[in-house]
Design a protein around this motif. Structure first.
Motif, PDB file in Angstrom:
ATOM      1  N   UNK A 155      31.058 -16.158  94.402  1.00  0.00           N
ATOM      2  CA  UNK A 155      30.915 -16.274  92.948  1.00  0.00           C
ATOM      3  C   UNK A 155      29.875 -15.230  92.581  1.00  0.00           C
ATOM      4  N   UNK A 156      30.255 -14.307  91.700  1.00  0.00           N
ATOM      5  CA  UNK A 156      29.382 -13.187  91.372  1.00  0.00           C
ATOM      6  C   UNK A 156      29.187 -13.097  89.864  1.00  0.00           C
ATOM      7  N   UNK A 157      27.986 -12.732  89.478  1.00  0.00           N
ATOM      8  CA  UNK A 157      27.666 -12.531  88.070  1.00  0.00           C
ATOM      9  C   UNK A 157      27.432 -11.032  87.862  1.00  0.00           C
ATOM     10  N   UNK A 158      28.144 -10.470  86.882  1.00  0.00           N
ATOM     11  CA  UNK A 158      28.112  -9.039  86.627  1.00  0.00           C
ATOM     12  C   UNK A 158      27.805  -8.757  85.154  1.00  0.00           C
ATOM     13  N   UNK A 159      27.170  -7.633  84.899  1.00  0.00           N
ATOM     14  CA  UNK A 159      27.107  -7.025  83.578  1.00  0.00           C
ATOM     15  C   UNK A 159      28.040  -5.822  83.635  1.00  0.00           C
ATOM     16  N   UNK A 160      28.920  -5.698  82.621  1.00  0.00           N
ATOM     17  CA  UNK A 160      29.927  -4.640  82.628  1.00  0.00           C
ATOM     18  C   UNK A 160      29.965  -3.965  81.257  1.00  0.00           C
ATOM     19  N   UNK A 161      30.006  -2.630  81.288  1.00  0.00           N
ATOM     20  CA  UNK A 161      30.144  -1.850  80.044  1.00  0.00           C
ATOM     21  C   UNK A 161      31.273  -0.845  80.226  1.00  0.00           C
ATOM     22  N   UNK A 162      32.216  -0.850  79.283  1.00  0.00           N
ATOM     23  CA  UNK A 162      33.268   0.163  79.246  1.00  0.00           C
ATOM     24  C   UNK A 162      32.823   1.211  78.232  1.00  0.00           C
ATOM     25  N   UNK A 163      32.903   2.464  78.635  1.00  0.00           N
ATOM     26  CA  UNK A 163      32.373   3.565  77.835  1.00  0.00           C
ATOM     27  C   UNK A 163      33.464   4.600  77.601  1.00  0.00           C
ATOM     28  N   UNK A 164      33.547   5.093  76.380  1.00  0.00           N
ATOM     29  CA  UNK A 164      34.455   6.186  76.073  1.00  0.00           C
ATOM     30  C   UNK A 164      33.880   7.439  76.748  1.00  0.00           C
ATOM     31  N   UNK A 165      34.640   8.012  77.685  1.00  0.00           N
ATOM     32  CA  UNK A 165      34.142   9.141  78.474  1.00  0.00           C
ATOM     33  C   UNK A 165      33.918  10.388  77.623  1.00  0.00           C
ATOM     34  N   UNK A 176      29.703   3.005  73.876  1.00  0.00           N
ATOM     35  CA  UNK A 176      30.137   1.763  74.519  1.00  0.00           C
ATOM     36  C   UNK A 176      31.316   1.187  73.730  1.00  0.00           C
ATOM     37  N   UNK A 177      32.423   0.962  74.416  1.00  0.00           N
ATOM     38  CA  UNK A 177      33.624   0.395  73.809  1.00  0.00           C
ATOM     39  C   UNK A 177      33.587  -1.122  73.899  1.00  0.00           C
ATOM     40  N   UNK A 178      33.109  -1.622  75.038  1.00  0.00           N
ATOM     41  CA  UNK A 178      33.059  -3.064  75.275  1.00  0.00           C
ATOM     42  C   UNK A 178      31.934  -3.336  76.258  1.00  0.00           C
ATOM     43  N   UNK A 179      31.198  -4.412  76.004  1.00  0.00           N
ATOM     44  CA  UNK A 179      30.121  -4.802  76.917  1.00  0.00           C
ATOM     45  C   UNK A 179      30.159  -6.309  77.111  1.00  0.00           C
ATOM     46  N   UNK A 180      30.079  -6.725  78.381  1.00  0.00           N
ATOM     47  CA  UNK A 180      30.038  -8.148  78.708  1.00  0.00           C
ATOM     48  C   UNK A 180      28.869  -8.370  79.654  1.00  0.00           C
ATOM     49  N   UNK A 181      27.978  -9.253  79.261  1.00  0.00           N
ATOM     50  CA  UNK A 181      26.838  -9.599  80.115  1.00  0.00           C
ATOM     51  C   UNK A 181      27.048 -11.005  80.655  1.00  0.00           C
TER      52      UNK A 181
END
Length: 153
Positions: A102-112, A117-122
């Motif tokens: 079970x892992x907890x991640x922070x993730x950000x999708x970025x327009x290259x 930042x297009x989407x961010x989930x903490x």
């Protein structure tokens, strides 16, 4: 006879605990390399730690992100190791091992192109199953399956 059984059982437990430590480290390294790979579009940091089939799956995913003009920045915040299981060598003739986490991640999708930042989930929680295969004495990641995902509200 009882002493012999206890001694053999203890030896088995010690080997299992040794494997657990090795797989914990392999997963931590995999997570770090995965984050780096999706940020840079480069799988070289994985070296020989992936089977060819898993390398190809990651390469396909990464190519899709690159074509879509997106990068992903991610960081693992916590890992809980839930299960360690020796799968033997019946499937393909190579020793196999499974670890569930079970892992907890922070993730950000970025327009290259723009760097925005297009989407961010903490605090994204994944339940994952890692399957390893051993080749020439080296454990390689053969598959990573998402068993569950919880997006924080």
């Amino acid at each position: 006879m009882l002493a012999l059984c206890l001694l053999l059982g203890a030896g088995g437990c010690a080997r299992h605990a040794e494997n657990e430590g090795e797989f914990r480290e392999l997963i931590r390294q995999y997570d770090q390399r995965l984050a780096m790979a999706f940020d840079t579009y480069d799988l070289k940091p994985f070296g020989q730690s992936l089977t060819a089939s898993h390398f190809n799956r990651l390469d396909h995913r990464m190519t899709g992100m690159k074509r879509a003009g997106q990068k992903m920045e991610s960081r693992v915040l916590a890992i809980e190791f839930l299960e360690f299981k020796d799968l033997g060598d019946k499937q393909l003739g190579f020793p196999r091992f499974r670890v569930k986490t079970r892992e907890v991640w922070n993730v950000r999708h970025i327009d290259a192109r723009t760097g925005k930042v297009v989407k961010e989930v903490k605090g994204l929680v994944y339940e994952l199953s890692y399957e390893f295969e051993q080749h020439d004495g080296v454990w390689q990641v053969d598959a990573v399956e998402v068993l569950g995902q919880k997006i924080p509200s």
